[in-house]
Write a protein that holds these residues in place. Structure first.
Motif, PDB file in Angstrom:
ATOM      1  N   PRO A  54      -7.145   7.884   0.798  1.00 51.24           N
ATOM      2  CA  PRO A  54      -8.553   8.288   0.689  1.00 51.24           C
ATOM      3  C   PRO A  54      -8.794   9.681   1.282  1.00 51.24           C
ATOM      4  N   THR A  55      -9.801  10.338   0.784  1.00 51.25           N
ATOM      5  CA  THR A  55     -10.180  11.633   1.347  1.00 51.25           C
ATOM      6  C   THR A  55     -10.910  11.404   2.676  1.00 51.25           C
ATOM      7  N   ASP A  56     -11.745  10.366   2.679  1.00 51.49           N
ATOM      8  CA  ASP A  56     -12.465   9.969   3.903  1.00 51.49           C
ATOM      9  C   ASP A  56     -12.415   8.453   4.034  1.00 51.49           C
ATOM     10  N   GLY A  57     -12.597   7.987   5.243  1.00 54.24           N
ATOM     11  CA  GLY A  57     -12.646   6.554   5.467  1.00 54.24           C
ATOM     12  C   GLY A  57     -11.260   5.956   5.646  1.00 54.24           C
ATOM     13  N   GLU A  58     -11.239   4.633   5.770  1.00 52.12           N
ATOM     14  CA  GLU A  58      -9.967   3.958   6.035  1.00 52.12           C
ATOM     15  C   GLU A  58      -9.770   2.759   5.095  1.00 52.12           C
ATOM     16  N   VAL A  59      -8.532   2.641   4.612  1.00 51.61           N
ATOM     17  CA  VAL A  59      -8.154   1.462   3.832  1.00 51.61           C
ATOM     18  C   VAL A  59      -7.171   0.671   4.695  1.00 51.61           C
ATOM     19  N   ARG A  60      -7.504  -0.589   4.952  1.00 54.86           N
ATOM     20  CA  ARG A  60      -6.567  -1.438   5.698  1.00 54.86           C
ATOM     21  C   ARG A  60      -6.075  -2.534   4.762  1.00 54.86           C
ATOM     22  N   VAL A  61      -4.767  -2.637   4.649  1.00 57.92           N
ATOM     23  CA  VAL A  61      -4.170  -3.648   3.764  1.00 57.92           C
ATOM     24  C   VAL A  61      -3.107  -4.410   4.547  1.00 57.92           C
ATOM     25  N   VAL A  62      -3.232  -5.713   4.560  1.00 55.06           N
ATOM     26  CA  VAL A  62      -2.322  -6.609   5.299  1.00 55.06           C
ATOM     27  C   VAL A  62      -1.914  -6.034   6.662  1.00 55.06           C
ATOM     28  N   GLY A  63      -2.893  -5.487   7.360  1.00 52.54           N
ATOM     29  CA  GLY A  63      -2.672  -5.005   8.720  1.00 52.54           C
ATOM     30  C   GLY A  63      -2.252  -3.554   8.843  1.00 52.54           C
ATOM     31  N   TYR A  64      -1.975  -2.897   7.708  1.00 51.78           N
ATOM     32  CA  TYR A  64      -1.560  -1.490   7.762  1.00 51.78           C
ATOM     33  C   TYR A  64      -2.748  -0.585   7.409  1.00 51.78           C
ATOM     34  N   SER A  65      -2.888   0.485   8.167  1.00 51.35           N
ATOM     35  CA  SER A  65      -4.003   1.404   7.946  1.00 51.35           C
ATOM     36  C   SER A  65      -3.537   2.632   7.170  1.00 51.35           C
ATOM     37  N   SER A  66      -4.372   3.072   6.231  1.00 52.02           N
ATOM     38  CA  SER A  66      -4.045   4.285   5.456  1.00 52.02           C
ATOM     39  C   SER A  66      -3.960   5.507   6.361  1.00 52.02           C
ATOM     40  N   GLU A  67      -4.587   5.405   7.537  1.00 54.26           N
ATOM     41  CA  GLU A  67      -4.580   6.563   8.444  1.00 54.26           C
ATOM     42  C   GLU A  67      -3.257   6.666   9.201  1.00 54.26           C
ATOM     43  N   LYS A  68      -2.551   5.554   9.281  1.00 50.14           N
ATOM     44  CA  LYS A  68      -1.360   5.573  10.137  1.00 50.14           C
ATOM     45  C   LYS A  68      -0.037   5.416   9.378  1.00 50.14           C
ATOM     46  N   VAL A  69      -0.059   4.645   8.300  1.00 49.48           N
ATOM     47  CA  VAL A  69       1.222   4.356   7.653  1.00 49.48           C
ATOM     48  C   VAL A  69       1.766   5.613   6.948  1.00 49.48           C
ATOM     49  N   THR A  70       3.062   5.866   7.157  1.00 52.92           N
ATOM     50  CA  THR A  70       3.667   7.050   6.538  1.00 52.92           C
ATOM     51  C   THR A  70       4.271   6.664   5.192  1.00 52.92           C
ATOM     52  N   GLN A  71       4.511   7.675   4.374  1.00 50.28           N
ATOM     53  CA  GLN A  71       5.096   7.455   3.046  1.00 50.28           C
ATOM     54  C   GLN A  71       6.446   6.739   3.163  1.00 50.28           C
ATOM     55  N   ARG A  72       7.142   7.028   4.241  1.00 52.49           N
ATOM     56  CA  ARG A  72       8.464   6.443   4.482  1.00 52.49           C
ATOM     57  C   ARG A  72       8.416   4.931   4.674  1.00 52.49           C
ATOM     58  N   HIS A  73       7.283   4.473   5.223  1.00 51.09           N
ATOM     59  CA  HIS A  73       7.189   3.046   5.531  1.00 51.09           C
ATOM     60  C   HIS A  73       6.286   2.276   4.584  1.00 51.09           C
ATOM     61  N   ILE A  74       5.939   2.914   3.479  1.00 54.14           N
ATOM     62  CA  ILE A  74       5.012   2.304   2.538  1.00 54.14           C
ATOM     63  C   ILE A  74       5.585   1.021   1.934  1.00 54.14           C
ATOM     64  N   TRP A  75       6.922   0.946   1.888  1.00 54.22           N
ATOM     65  CA  TRP A  75       7.570  -0.232   1.307  1.00 54.22           C
ATOM     66  C   TRP A  75       7.188  -1.520   2.028  1.00 54.22           C
ATOM     67  N   LYS A  76       6.846  -1.398   3.308  1.00 57.36           N
ATOM     68  CA  LYS A  76       6.472  -2.602   4.069  1.00 57.36           C
ATOM     69  C   LYS A  76       5.198  -3.218   3.492  1.00 57.36           C
ATOM     70  N   ILE A  77       4.280  -2.370   3.058  1.00 53.34           N
ATOM     71  CA  ILE A  77       3.026  -2.867   2.445  1.00 53.34           C
ATOM     72  C   ILE A  77       3.327  -3.444   1.065  1.00 53.34           C
ATOM     73  N   ARG A  78       4.146  -2.698   0.320  1.00 51.94           N
ATOM     74  CA  ARG A  78       4.419  -3.110  -1.065  1.00 51.94           C
ATOM     75  C   ARG A  78       5.058  -4.502  -1.145  1.00 51.94           C
ATOM     76  N   ARG A  79       5.785  -4.863  -0.098  1.00 50.81           N
ATOM     77  CA  ARG A  79       6.413  -6.196  -0.122  1.00 50.81           C
ATOM     78  C   ARG A  79       5.405  -7.295   0.208  1.00 50.81           C
ATOM     79  N   ARG A  80       4.243  -6.893   0.674  1.00 52.43           N
ATOM     80  CA  ARG A  80       3.211  -7.876   1.016  1.00 52.43           C
ATOM     81  C   ARG A  80       2.080  -7.876  -0.003  1.00 52.43           C
ATOM     82  N   VAL A  81       2.151  -6.935  -0.944  1.00 52.78           N
ATOM     83  CA  VAL A  81       1.098  -6.808  -1.956  1.00 52.78           C
ATOM     84  C   VAL A  81       1.746  -6.799  -3.343  1.00 52.78           C
TER      85      VAL A  81
END
Lengths: 229, 284
Positions: A54-81
């Motif tokens: 997002p340009t502004d605001g926060e997306v939280r998915v299965v405990g991961y925040s768009s503000e904190k999760v790096t591209q390198r660790h995105i796979w952790k979300i993908r395995r839960r979604v």
């Protein structure tokens, strides 16, 4: 499970695709995300899937925040979604079983467990007899079932579906929708983007979010007004 | 293990595409191989000429043996000098009779041997350049019993100019050929990866790690590069045999060069694949 807080998304040339959208999809909920073409449905799905930020605001998915999760660790979300597309996006040249097994293989499932688990998933979506059929030998509805089996392979907490019935006839649509409801009944949250209001009306117990020009104009959990075409 | 299995499976699934990639890599490396063959033979030819670069130190007839021995020791102590050989007047005459048989009668009519005794100074490989031969000559000329020291200045200068031109040409043309080959290999592998972008997309979609996605493609690139290297080796070797049999005598490249070329093909294949896949990994 999925929480959007004052989320906006602006593209350099297109301008705002989403503006100050907030909603919270809880564990085990079934929700439709609806709106006209260009209303921001796909952008929302992309943000939830973290394919975009997002340009502004926060997306939280299965405990991961768009503000904190790096591209390198995105796979952790993908395995839960899990994600299901309108055009299925199956791998051509592979059988139904191989398409499901592929996911298990690339996410580190032990080799001996791959085929039995893939078979079980195909049985769950009612495609066991056609597990050896190549993708191009399957009907649209059957291909979508394979895609759903694939999305379930990682045992996700939430299933995202972007216009999953858009390419299906009425009968196949009912079959696929029944499957989504079965999955939801087992406790998995489902967020389904669709512009098909008739489809939404068939499922009055589902939660509905409606977007219009990038703004959330309706949330059935907070309003009594019915969805209008 | 998965990476290797997938890399092999990719070859099996799309044999035409991977075959074409390897053929393109092979042809690109074949040009580099031909250039390597030419450069190696040029180097051999120049080296054989260079081996003849030596300094001849001519001694006065009245030089004492102890003085000659001292000079011989002094010259042999110069680091760039490989050996110093004393040629007596008699040796010089014997050699002249062998090397110049047309003057045989003249030599046998002579009552006095006019040829001087000398020291032949052979230089180490890598030191046979104008600066060193000049320095060795000057060292010898410091001794009063030394008549002259010669090394064919013009000839050595020309040889080294030729060598410098050869080295520069090799570097520039070699780099250009290698660059063109690199671009062709890179493009071939980009096409191969582009054809499998959907697979990469699905892997990203379902949560495969970047390293996991990259590995089979990296191996596939390396295999295409190695296969291309083998094709290039076969083509270059066939060309060498043809030239040797029908045109002129040439030498085959050292095994190290061949191994290095094939290894470079494999490594560059892996590197190109890594670069090409990066774009697709960032797409979702």
């Amino acid at each position: 499970m999925i929480k959007l807080t004052h989320v906006s998304k602006e593209y350099p040339r297109r301008g705002y695709a989403l503006r100050d959208v907030s909603f919270h999809l809880k564990k085990g909920e079934f929700a439709f995300l609806t709106g006209h073409s260009g209303s921001g449905k796909s952008t929302t799905m992309r943000l939830v899937h973290m394919s975009d930020r997002p340009t502004d605001g926060e997306v939280r998915v299965v405990g991961y925040s768009s503000e904190k999760v790096t591209q390198r660790h995105i796979w952790k979300i993908r395995r839960r979604v899990g994600f299901v597309f309108q055009d299925f996006r199956l791998l051509p040249g592979r059988t139904a079983l191989e398409n499901v097994a592929f996911v298990l293989e690339v996410t580190g499932t032990p080799r001996s467990a791959i085929v039995p688990k893939a078979q079980r998933l195909l049985t769950q979506v009612g495609l066991s007899p056609k597990s050896g059929a190549y993708v191009n030998e399957l009907s649209g509805g059957e291909q979508q079932r394979v895609a759903i089996a694939r999305a379930l392979a990682n045992e996700p907490y939430v299933l995202l579906a972007d216009e999953p019935t858009g390419n299906l006839d009425d009968r196949a649509t009912r079959g696929v929708m029944d499957l989504f409801w079965d999955i939801n009944a087992k406790g998995m949250a489902v967020l389904m983007a669709t512009h098909d209001l008739e489809l939404i009306k068939r499922y009055p117990h589902a939660r509905v979010f409606e977007l219009d020009h990038g703004e959330l104009v309706y949330d059935s959990a907070e309003a009594e007004a019915p969805v209008e075409a | 293990m998965y990476a290797l299995r997938e890399a092999i499976a990719a070859f099996r699934r799309a044999p035409v595409l991977t075959g074409l990639s390897s053929a393109m890599v092979g042809l690109a490396l074949y040009v580099v191989g031909l250039f390597g063959l030419a450069a190696y033979n040029l180097q051999l030819a120049l080296s054989s000429v260079e081996e003849r670069v030596e300094v001849a130190v001519y001694l006065r007839d009245d030089a004492r043996q102890s003085e000659i021995d001292l000079l011989l020791t002094e010259l042999a102590a110069i680091p760039e000098v490989r050996s110093v050989r004393f040629i007596s007047k008699r040796d010089a005459m014997a050699r002249a009779q062998v090397e110049l048989p047309e003057f045989g009668e003249l030599f046998s009519d002579l009552e006095v041997n006019p040829l001087p005794q000398s020291l032949e100074v052979e230089l180490r490989p890598g030191s046979r350049n104008p600066e060193v031969v000049e320095r060795v000559s000057q060292s010898a000329l410091l001794y009063p019993f030394v008549e002259d020291a010669r090394y064919g200045r013009e000839w050595v200068d020309k040889l080294f100019t030729l060598r410098r031109i050869g080295a520069a040409t090799t570097a520039v043309l070699g780099s250009a050929f290698a660059l063109v080959a690199a671009l062709i290999i890179g493009t071939a592998l980009r096409i191969a990866i582009f054809a499998r972008r959907e697979e990469i997309y699905v892997m990203r979609l379902v949560g495969a790690t970047n390293g996991f996605i990259r590995r089979p493609f990296l191996l596939e690139g390396a295999m295409a590069g190695l296969l291309g290297g083998a094709i290039a080796w076969a083509l270059t070797y066939a060309t060498y045999r043809g030239v040797y049999a029908y045109l002129f005598e040439v030498a085959w490249m050292p095994d190290g060069w061949v191994a290095l070329g094939m290894l470079a093909g494999g490594l560059f294949g892996a590197f190109s694949s890594t670069l090409a896949i990066r774009r697709h990994l960032e797409a979702i």
